[in-house]
Design a protein around this motif. Structure first.
Motif, PDB file in Angstrom:
ATOM      1  N   TYR A 179      38.337  44.406  36.800  1.00  0.00           N
ATOM      2  CA  TYR A 179      37.162  43.841  36.133  1.00  0.00           C
ATOM      3  C   TYR A 179      37.224  42.307  36.111  1.00  0.00           C
ATOM      4  N   THR A 180      38.430  41.760  35.894  1.00  0.00           N
ATOM      5  CA  THR A 180      38.587  40.301  35.892  1.00  0.00           C
ATOM      6  C   THR A 180      38.185  39.727  37.241  1.00  0.00           C
ATOM      7  N   LEU A 181      38.613  40.396  38.299  1.00  0.00           N
ATOM      8  CA  LEU A 181      38.289  39.940  39.656  1.00  0.00           C
ATOM      9  C   LEU A 181      36.783  39.911  39.874  1.00  0.00           C
ATOM     10  N   TYR A 182      36.071  40.895  39.296  1.00  0.00           N
ATOM     11  CA  TYR A 182      34.621  40.968  39.471  1.00  0.00           C
ATOM     12  C   TYR A 182      33.862  40.349  38.294  1.00  0.00           C
ATOM     13  N   GLU A 183      34.600  39.532  37.514  1.00  0.00           N
ATOM     14  CA  GLU A 183      34.017  38.683  36.471  1.00  0.00           C
ATOM     15  C   GLU A 183      33.317  39.471  35.374  1.00  0.00           C
ATOM     16  N   ASP A 184      33.747  40.704  35.129  1.00  0.00           N
ATOM     17  CA  ASP A 184      33.231  41.469  33.998  1.00  0.00           C
ATOM     18  C   ASP A 184      34.285  41.388  32.889  1.00  0.00           C
ATOM     19  N   TYR A 185      34.301  40.237  32.199  1.00  0.00           N
ATOM     20  CA  TYR A 185      35.399  39.916  31.299  1.00  0.00           C
ATOM     21  C   TYR A 185      35.407  40.771  30.040  1.00  0.00           C
ATOM     22  N   ASN A 186      34.245  41.203  29.588  1.00  0.00           N
ATOM     23  CA  ASN A 186      34.206  42.052  28.399  1.00  0.00           C
ATOM     24  C   ASN A 186      34.918  43.385  28.649  1.00  0.00           C
ATOM     25  N   SER A 190      40.163  34.518  28.891  1.00  0.00           N
ATOM     26  CA  SER A 190      39.660  33.452  27.997  1.00  0.00           C
ATOM     27  C   SER A 190      39.399  32.164  28.769  1.00  0.00           C
ATOM     28  N   PHE A 191      40.270  31.857  29.729  1.00  0.00           N
ATOM     29  CA  PHE A 191      40.089  30.642  30.535  1.00  0.00           C
ATOM     30  C   PHE A 191      38.796  30.722  31.344  1.00  0.00           C
ATOM     31  N   TYR A 192      38.548  31.877  31.962  1.00  0.00           N
ATOM     32  CA  TYR A 192      37.328  32.031  32.761  1.00  0.00           C
ATOM     33  C   TYR A 192      36.074  31.967  31.887  1.00  0.00           C
ATOM     34  N   ARG A 193      36.227  32.342  30.610  1.00  0.00           N
ATOM     35  CA  ARG A 193      35.101  32.235  29.670  1.00  0.00           C
ATOM     36  C   ARG A 193      34.951  30.818  29.120  1.00  0.00           C
TER      37      ARG A 193
END
Length: 628
Positions: free
Chosen positions: A507-514, A559-562
């Motif tokens: 999910y992190t790779l596909y930017e679905d952080y929630n 958190s960093f990507y957010r």
């Protein structure tokens, strides 16, 4: 016929050239094989791993584990490739590497010849030399050696046996000529053998035991022990020194044993079956080799092995002949370690992990046994004819099967397209995976989806297949497909933290952080549940897959990507507190501090990260320069 010393040396040079020429005649074509999937996977995993403590420890492990032989494993190939290319001879590095593997294997075959000569105590007898040479050819062409010869990444097995055989030969020679320089060579050679492969530790017991058995009927017990004691102590001290250095320069290794006696017994019998079949009847295609796990057959083979062992003891005690008993101990010693330390795996990997890697050094026992048979039955013409005919059949069969197995190492696609229907599921799974990869490279989505569906149907609970479907439906923006496979993943891996962690990183790779954060929170909940059940004042639960520091590190990335840098910094620091060697956590904390405008603190964290992991030096040096 007796040979002079000069004639004996010439004979040895000649048989080495014959062995090398024979092997190149049958397998020279393998020099044109490319690198296999294993080679690429090793490099890919190494270069794409996070630069944390795991990577730096593997770096130091590789450097120290092979450093004394690093030139042979890497730089020699690169040097010759550069030298030839510089002089206008275009040649691939993989071709040089495979030639080096063949050279080492032929040299090991020659060392087997020399060792058996020492054991049989024949030096200049021509007929005995020829007999032992014939037995060494079985080692040279034994099918079990296929992976070691044709797969570049398994060269450490060849090097371990190379230095191990030299250690063996020097130890036997030292019995009759005790010199200080010999002790130095013995210690150095055994150290190099351990550096190449720790599994050769069994030689520390096997070498003194072999010398003891060879002298058992020629001298009294006390004198025999005394004659072996110095060699045994020297080998043990060398191992202790090596292991101390290994623990200092490499990562901490935890040895795993089987949990109960029933497991140990089952895996020992199963492993013994594969081990003995691999040694004495290796005449099946490799891709149907792992299909039979019948425990009854394992017990039958174990009984046959016990009968053989009983015969070996009888010949030793009654006929004063220790050769077969030495072969029994050689087989047993080389089998026991992989079984004891849990290195035997279920399914298809059993072949590569046991039968073709750990067995490489065991093939010496087959040549030893064959040399014994030749020596016993070469006294009459009809026996000699019968034995030579049987030997010729074995040798031709070995060459044929080895040739067949060499095709595995052309590339893995060829191998996987030949897999038999009775092979375990992961072979098919791997086969479809290769086709999917090739289809993506060709942008052939029809072939890609076909193989994806085939792989999924083999095992609908296979996590990689479910993630691949998710990847496909995210690419197609198919919400219903995404929802269906998310539910499938939850159904199959609700109580599996490793699978959830894999999904979180997906999910992190596909930017679905929630969704990524939600998966990690569920892992923490599961860990708390386990901790509440098993944690006591006298016992602490340690979570290794995934480890706690990696969970906080992943939360820090999210958190960093957010752009929540305060929270990211807190998570990165927590990961580093839990694991002080987590260099990537420090590295990312430094980047986060820079985002917060704290350049001085960032520089300190960068420098600390470099101390732990020199791989980060090039990247961080530029960043440090910017912060000053």
């Amino acid at each position: 016929m007796k040979l002079t010393d000069t004639q004996n040396k010439i004979f040895e040079y000649v048989i080495y050239c014959i062995s090398f020429s024979l092997f190149l005649f049958f397998f020279g074509h393998t020099l044109d094989y490319g690198r296999t999937y294993d080679d690429f996977a090793l490099v890919d995993r190494f270069t794409k791993s996070p630069g944390d403590a795991k990577l730096i420890s593997s770096f130091f492990y590789a450097k120290f584990h092979f450093y004394p032989v690093y030139f042979l494993t890497h730089e020699l190939d690169n040097f010759f490739t550069f030298l030839l290319n510089f002089n206008g001879i275009e040649i691939l590095n993989s071709k040089i590497a495979k030639f080096t593997n063949i050279f080492l294997h032929v040299t090991n075959s020659f060392l087997v010849f020399l060792l058996i000569k020492k054991i049989f105590k024949v030096e200049n007898n021509l007929s005995s030399n020829i007999v032992i040479f014939l037995s060494s050819l079985i080692f040279l062409f034994h099918p079990i050696t296929s992976q070691i010869i044709f797969n570049i990444t398994t060269r450490n097995e060849s090097l371990a046996l190379f230095f191990g055989l030299l250690t063996f030969i020097y130890c036997i020679s030292n019995i009759h000529n005790k010199r200080i320089i010999n002790y130095f060579f013995i210690s150095l050679l055994f150290f190099l053998s351990l550096c190449s492969k720790l599994m050769t530790i069994y030689l520390a017991g096997l070498i003194p035991l072999t010398i003891f058995l060879l002298n058992f009927h020629q001298m009294n017990l006390r004198e025999n022990f005394k004659k072996n004691f110095d060699i045994f102590i020297l080998l043990c001290v060398t191992f202790i020194v090596y292991y101390y250095l290994r623990t200092v320069f490499t990562e901490k290794n935890s040895l795993s044993f089987y949990g109960n006696f029933n497991d140990l017994l089952f895996y020992f019998l199963t492993s013994l079956k594969f081990y003995l079949i691999g040694l004495f009847l290796p005449y099946e295609h490799i891709y149907v080799y792992a299909t039979n796990y019948d425990l009854g057959l394992s017990i039958i083979i174990f009984i046959i092995f016990l009968i053989y062992t009983t015969l070996a003891f009888y010949l030793f005690l009654k006929k004063k002949d220790p050769i077969l008993l030495i072969s029994v101990f050689w087989i047993t010693a080389s089998l026991t370690l992989p079984v004891m330390f849990g290195m035997i795996e279920k399914g298809f990997p059993l072949i590569s992990n046991l039968a073709e890697r750990y067995q490489y050094s065991s093939v010496v026992s087959v040549s030893l046994m064959l040399a014994w048979i030749f020596s016993k039955f070469f006294n009459h013409l009809y026996k000699k004819t019968l034995i030579l005919s049987f030997y010729g059949l074995i040798l031709i069969s070995s060459i044929f099967v080895l040739y067949d197995r060499s095709k595995v190492y052309i590339n893995n696609t060829v191998f996987m397209t030949l897999t038999d229907e009775n092979s375990p599921k992961n072979v098919f799974r791997y086969s479809f995976g290769v086709e999917m990869r090739d289809a993506i490279l060709k942008n052939d989505m029809t072939t890609y989806r076909f193989n994806l569906y085939q792989m999924y149907q083999l095992d609908t609970s296979f996590d990689e297949a479910i993630l691949e479907f998710l990847r496909n439906y995210i690419y197609e923006k198919n919400e219903k497909g995404i929802k269906f496979f998310e539910e499938e993943f939850e159904k199959n891996f609700k109580d599996s933290p490793p699978a959830r962690f894999k999904l979180a990183r997906f999910y992190t790779l596909y930017e679905d952080y929630n969704k990524a954060e939600d998966q990690i929170k569920k892992i923490f909940e599961k860990y708390e549940e386990i901790r509440s059940q098993f944690d006591t004042p006298s016992r602490r639960v340690t979570f290794l897959d995934p480890p706690i520091d990696d969970l906080y590190f992943e939360l820090g990335k999210i958190s960093f990507y957010r752009e929540d840098y305060e929270k990211a910094l807190e998570n990165f620091k927590t990961a580093n507190v839990i694991n002080p060697l987590h260099a990537t956590a420090l590295y990312n904390a430094a980047i986060t501090l820079k985002k917060l405008g704290l350049n001085e603190e960032a520089t300190k964290f960068f420098k600390d990260a470099i101390k732990i992991n020199p791989f980060l030096r090039e990247t961080t040096s530029n960043l440090i320069a910017e912060t000053n």
